[in-house]
Motif scaffolding. Structure first.
Motif, PDB file in Angstrom:
ATOM      1  N   ASP A  57       9.440 -15.429  -6.071  1.00 51.31           N
ATOM      2  CA  ASP A  57      10.196 -15.733  -7.277  1.00 51.31           C
ATOM      3  C   ASP A  57       9.346 -15.551  -8.526  1.00 51.31           C
ATOM      4  O   ASP A  57       9.808 -15.009  -9.538  1.00 51.31           O
ATOM      5  N   ALA A  58       8.107 -16.002  -8.465  1.00 49.03           N
ATOM      6  CA  ALA A  58       7.202 -15.858  -9.610  1.00 49.03           C
ATOM      7  C   ALA A  58       6.912 -14.388  -9.884  1.00 49.03           C
ATOM      8  O   ALA A  58       6.861 -13.952 -11.042  1.00 49.03           O
ATOM      9  N   GLU A  59       6.755 -13.597  -8.839  1.00 48.04           N
ATOM     10  CA  GLU A  59       6.488 -12.176  -9.012  1.00 48.04           C
ATOM     11  C   GLU A  59       7.704 -11.461  -9.583  1.00 48.04           C
ATOM     12  O   GLU A  59       7.574 -10.538 -10.400  1.00 48.04           O
ATOM     13  N   ASN A  60       8.902 -11.876  -9.197  1.00 44.66           N
ATOM     14  CA  ASN A  60      10.120 -11.261  -9.730  1.00 44.66           C
ATOM     15  C   ASN A  60      10.235 -11.483 -11.234  1.00 44.66           C
ATOM     16  O   ASN A  60      10.648 -10.578 -11.981  1.00 44.66           O
ATOM     17  N   VAL A  61       9.887 -12.670 -11.694  1.00 48.64           N
ATOM     18  CA  VAL A  61       9.931 -12.967 -13.129  1.00 48.64           C
ATOM     19  C   VAL A  61       8.950 -12.073 -13.869  1.00 48.64           C
ATOM     20  O   VAL A  61       9.277 -11.493 -14.916  1.00 48.64           O
ATOM     21  N   SER A  62       7.742 -11.949 -13.333  1.00 48.33           N
ATOM     22  CA  SER A  62       6.733 -11.095 -13.949  1.00 48.33           C
ATOM     23  C   SER A  62       7.176  -9.641 -13.951  1.00 48.33           C
ATOM     24  O   SER A  62       6.998  -8.913 -14.942  1.00 48.33           O
ATOM     25  N   LEU A  63       7.772  -9.212 -12.851  1.00 50.68           N
ATOM     26  CA  LEU A  63       8.216  -7.820 -12.712  1.00 50.68           C
ATOM     27  C   LEU A  63       9.316  -7.498 -13.715  1.00 50.68           C
ATOM     28  O   LEU A  63       9.305  -6.431 -14.358  1.00 50.68           O
ATOM     29  N   GLN A  64      10.264  -8.403 -13.890  1.00 57.41           N
ATOM     30  CA  GLN A  64      11.341  -8.188 -14.849  1.00 57.41           C
ATOM     31  C   GLN A  64      10.799  -8.070 -16.264  1.00 57.41           C
ATOM     32  O   GLN A  64      11.262  -7.237 -17.060  1.00 57.41           O
ATOM     33  N   SER A  65       9.829  -8.879 -16.578  1.00 57.47           N
ATOM     34  CA  SER A  65       9.219  -8.847 -17.907  1.00 57.47           C
ATOM     35  C   SER A  65       8.506  -7.527 -18.152  1.00 57.47           C
ATOM     36  O   SER A  65       8.653  -6.919 -19.225  1.00 57.47           O
ATOM     37  N   ARG A  66       7.759  -7.058 -17.164  1.00 57.63           N
ATOM     38  CA  ARG A  66       7.022  -5.794 -17.315  1.00 57.63           C
ATOM     39  C   ARG A  66       7.989  -4.615 -17.399  1.00 57.63           C
ATOM     40  O   ARG A  66       7.795  -3.685 -18.185  1.00 57.63           O
ATOM     41  N   MET A  67       9.030  -4.636 -16.571  1.00 59.70           N
ATOM     42  CA  MET A  67       9.984  -3.538 -16.554  1.00 59.70           C
ATOM     43  C   MET A  67      10.743  -3.456 -17.877  1.00 59.70           C
ATOM     44  O   MET A  67      11.079  -2.363 -18.346  1.00 59.70           O
ATOM     45  N   ALA A  68      11.003  -4.612 -18.484  1.00 59.65           N
ATOM     46  CA  ALA A  68      11.769  -4.649 -19.725  1.00 59.65           C
ATOM     47  C   ALA A  68      10.987  -4.061 -20.899  1.00 59.65           C
ATOM     48  O   ALA A  68      11.585  -3.641 -21.897  1.00 59.65           O
ATOM     49  N   GLY A  95       4.874   5.051 -17.768  1.00 62.33           N
ATOM     50  CA  GLY A  95       5.135   3.629 -17.986  1.00 62.33           C
ATOM     51  C   GLY A  95       5.810   2.989 -16.785  1.00 62.33           C
ATOM     52  O   GLY A  95       5.449   1.875 -16.369  1.00 62.33           O
ATOM     53  N   PHE A  96       6.776   3.680 -16.220  1.00 63.73           N
ATOM     54  CA  PHE A  96       7.466   3.162 -15.042  1.00 63.73           C
ATOM     55  C   PHE A  96       6.515   3.040 -13.853  1.00 63.73           C
ATOM     56  O   PHE A  96       6.518   2.021 -13.154  1.00 63.73           O
ATOM     57  N   LEU A  97       5.706   4.066 -13.624  1.00 58.32           N
ATOM     58  CA  LEU A  97       4.820   4.047 -12.457  1.00 58.32           C
ATOM     59  C   LEU A  97       3.755   2.960 -12.560  1.00 58.32           C
ATOM     60  O   LEU A  97       3.416   2.316 -11.560  1.00 58.32           O
ATOM     61  N   VAL A  98       3.243   2.750 -13.757  1.00 59.17           N
ATOM     62  CA  VAL A  98       2.278   1.670 -13.954  1.00 59.17           C
ATOM     63  C   VAL A  98       2.926   0.320 -13.656  1.00 59.17           C
ATOM     64  O   VAL A  98       2.324  -0.566 -13.043  1.00 59.17           O
ATOM     65  N   THR A  99       4.182   0.173 -14.083  1.00 64.77           N
ATOM     66  CA  THR A  99       4.906  -1.078 -13.850  1.00 64.77           C
ATOM     67  C   THR A  99       5.264  -1.254 -12.382  1.00 64.77           C
ATOM     68  O   THR A  99       5.164  -2.356 -11.826  1.00 64.77           O
ATOM     69  N   ASP A 155       0.833  -1.210   0.000  1.00 59.27           N
ATOM     70  CA  ASP A 155       0.000   0.000   0.000  1.00 59.27           C
ATOM     71  C   ASP A 155       0.864   1.255   0.000  1.00 59.27           C
ATOM     72  O   ASP A 155       0.508   2.263  -0.625  1.00 59.27           O
ATOM     73  N   ALA A 156       1.990   1.213   0.713  1.00 58.04           N
ATOM     74  CA  ALA A 156       2.879   2.377   0.756  1.00 58.04           C
ATOM     75  C   ALA A 156       3.436   2.680  -0.631  1.00 58.04           C
ATOM     76  O   ALA A 156       3.536   3.851  -1.037  1.00 58.04           O
ATOM     77  N   VAL A 157       3.795   1.642  -1.384  1.00 61.94           N
ATOM     78  CA  VAL A 157       4.312   1.848  -2.740  1.00 61.94           C
ATOM     79  C   VAL A 157       3.201   2.304  -3.672  1.00 61.94           C
ATOM     80  O   VAL A 157       3.409   3.167  -4.533  1.00 61.94           O
ATOM     81  N   ARG A 158       2.011   1.738  -3.510  1.00 59.11           N
ATOM     82  CA  ARG A 158       0.877   2.188  -4.333  1.00 59.11           C
ATOM     83  C   ARG A 158       0.586   3.661  -4.081  1.00 59.11           C
ATOM     84  O   ARG A 158       0.324   4.426  -5.019  1.00 59.11           O
ATOM     85  N   ALA A 159       0.644   4.068  -2.826  1.00 57.27           N
ATOM     86  CA  ALA A 159       0.409   5.483  -2.497  1.00 57.27           C
ATOM     87  C   ALA A 159       1.496   6.365  -3.106  1.00 57.27           C
ATOM     88  O   ALA A 159       1.221   7.467  -3.606  1.00 57.27           O
ATOM     89  N   ALA A 160       2.745   5.892  -3.072  1.00 52.06           N
ATOM     90  CA  ALA A 160       3.864   6.669  -3.625  1.00 52.06           C
ATOM     91  C   ALA A 160       3.728   6.824  -5.135  1.00 52.06           C
ATOM     92  O   ALA A 160       3.937   7.914  -5.688  1.00 52.06           O
ATOM     93  N   THR A 161       3.391   5.746  -5.839  1.00 54.03           N
ATOM     94  CA  THR A 161       3.236   5.836  -7.294  1.00 54.03           C
ATOM     95  C   THR A 161       2.031   6.686  -7.662  1.00 54.03           C
ATOM     96  O   THR A 161       2.080   7.444  -8.639  1.00 54.03           O
ATOM     97  N   ASP A 176       0.880   9.189  -5.900  1.00 52.49           N
ATOM     98  CA  ASP A 176       1.296  10.555  -5.594  1.00 52.49           C
ATOM     99  C   ASP A 176       2.144  11.123  -6.734  1.00 52.49           C
ATOM    100  O   ASP A 176       1.959  12.264  -7.171  1.00 52.49           O
ATOM    101  N   LEU A 177       3.070  10.322  -7.230  1.00 52.17           N
ATOM    102  CA  LEU A 177       3.916  10.766  -8.337  1.00 52.17           C
ATOM    103  C   LEU A 177       3.107  10.962  -9.614  1.00 52.17           C
ATOM    104  O   LEU A 177       3.402  11.854 -10.413  1.00 52.17           O
ATOM    105  N   THR A 178       2.105  10.137  -9.823  1.00 47.32           N
ATOM    106  CA  THR A 178       1.254  10.270 -11.011  1.00 47.32           C
ATOM    107  C   THR A 178       0.547  11.616 -11.022  1.00 47.32           C
ATOM    108  O   THR A 178       0.493  12.303 -12.052  1.00 47.32           O
ATOM    109  N   VAL A 179       0.009  12.003  -9.872  1.00 47.66           N
ATOM    110  CA  VAL A 179      -0.668  13.302  -9.766  1.00 47.66           C
ATOM    111  C   VAL A 179       0.322  14.441  -9.950  1.00 47.66           C
ATOM    112  O   VAL A 179       0.061  15.407 -10.677  1.00 47.66           O
ATOM    113  N   SER A 180       1.473  14.339  -9.293  1.00 46.39           N
ATOM    114  CA  SER A 180       2.496  15.377  -9.397  1.00 46.39           C
ATOM    115  C   SER A 180       2.981  15.524 -10.835  1.00 46.39           C
ATOM    116  O   SER A 180       3.182  16.638 -11.338  1.00 46.39           O
TER     117      SER A 180
END
Length: 217
Positions: free
Chosen positions: A188-199, A171-175, A37-43, A45-49
């Motif tokens: 581990d499964a989430e890390n694989v998904s995250l790397q794919s989205r970030m790439a 794009g970064f904030l959505v990812t 939730d803290a990261v969701r709030a941060a992203t 916040d940055l989206t609005v800014s």
């Protein structure tokens, strides 16, 4: 009688252990949710800014190319100053939260690289705008496409650079914004998904294309 008493004691102990274990698991899940939730709030916040920053920047560009300077120019300049200061402040604060969250993941270098690029391009855009604000002669008979800036490293059209910054930040904030439906997915499964989205966005935001991301190993 002894058997009944022993059974009662064992069931009590087992019940207590199960209750303790369930309570512990619930606390662990709540801690994970709070972290996400803290990261969701941060992203968010940055989206609005970012939206305010882009809107105020483009509005100021409209006033820079206007045929005559009016009170709207001064108002646009003040609004830009406020939005840019807020963008810098929120980027710094939210960056700390986001980087801490991804510290132990395979994408931490990408996360740092994105923020490095955001800061570099924002500074370049701001420096370019201040040049046009400080030198009125540069604003005579120009259009958006004519508002260019030069440095030792690059030359860019300010409006195009701003749109590219907005695209890559979004794009970064959505990812980087954790999906609430995946809060409890195995790491581990989430890390694989995250790397794919970030790439996905990295080739579009490379330094040679937008000035944002330098190459990382």
């Amino acid at each position: 009688m002894l058997v009944v008493a022993l059974g009662f004691v064992l069931s009590t102990i087992l019940g207590t252990w199960i209750t303790h274990r369930l309570d512990q698991q619930q606390k662990e899940r709540e801690a994970i949710t709070r972290s996400h939730d803290a990261v969701r709030a941060a992203t968010d916040d940055l989206t609005v800014s970012l939206a305010q920053y882009q809107m105020r920047t483009m509005h100021l560009l409209d006033q820079i190319v206007a045929p005559a300077r009016t009170s709207r120019f001064d108002e646009a300049a003040r609004d830009y100053e406020t939005a840019y200061a807020n963008w810098v402040e929120r980027s710094s604060a939210d960056r700390a939260i986001i980087e801490q969250f991804y510290q132990s993941t395979p994408v931490i270098d990408d996360v740092r690289n994105y923020f490095w690029g955001f800061e570099k391009v924002s500074n370049a855009v701001d420096g370019c705008l201040r040049l046009y604000l400080a030198m009125p002669g540069l604003r005579d008979d120009i259009e958006h496409a004519d508002i260019t800036c030069h440095s030792l490293q690059t030359t860019f059209v300010l409006s195009k650079q701003m749109y590219e910054l907005h695209f890559c930040v979004r794009g970064f904030l959505v990812t980087a914004r954790p999906d609430p439906n995946r809060d409890f997915v195995e790491r581990d499964a989430e890390n694989v998904s995250l790397q794919s989205r970030m790439a996905f966005f990295k080739p579009l935001c490379r330094e040679d294309k937008t000035g944002l991301l330098h190459e990382t190993p």
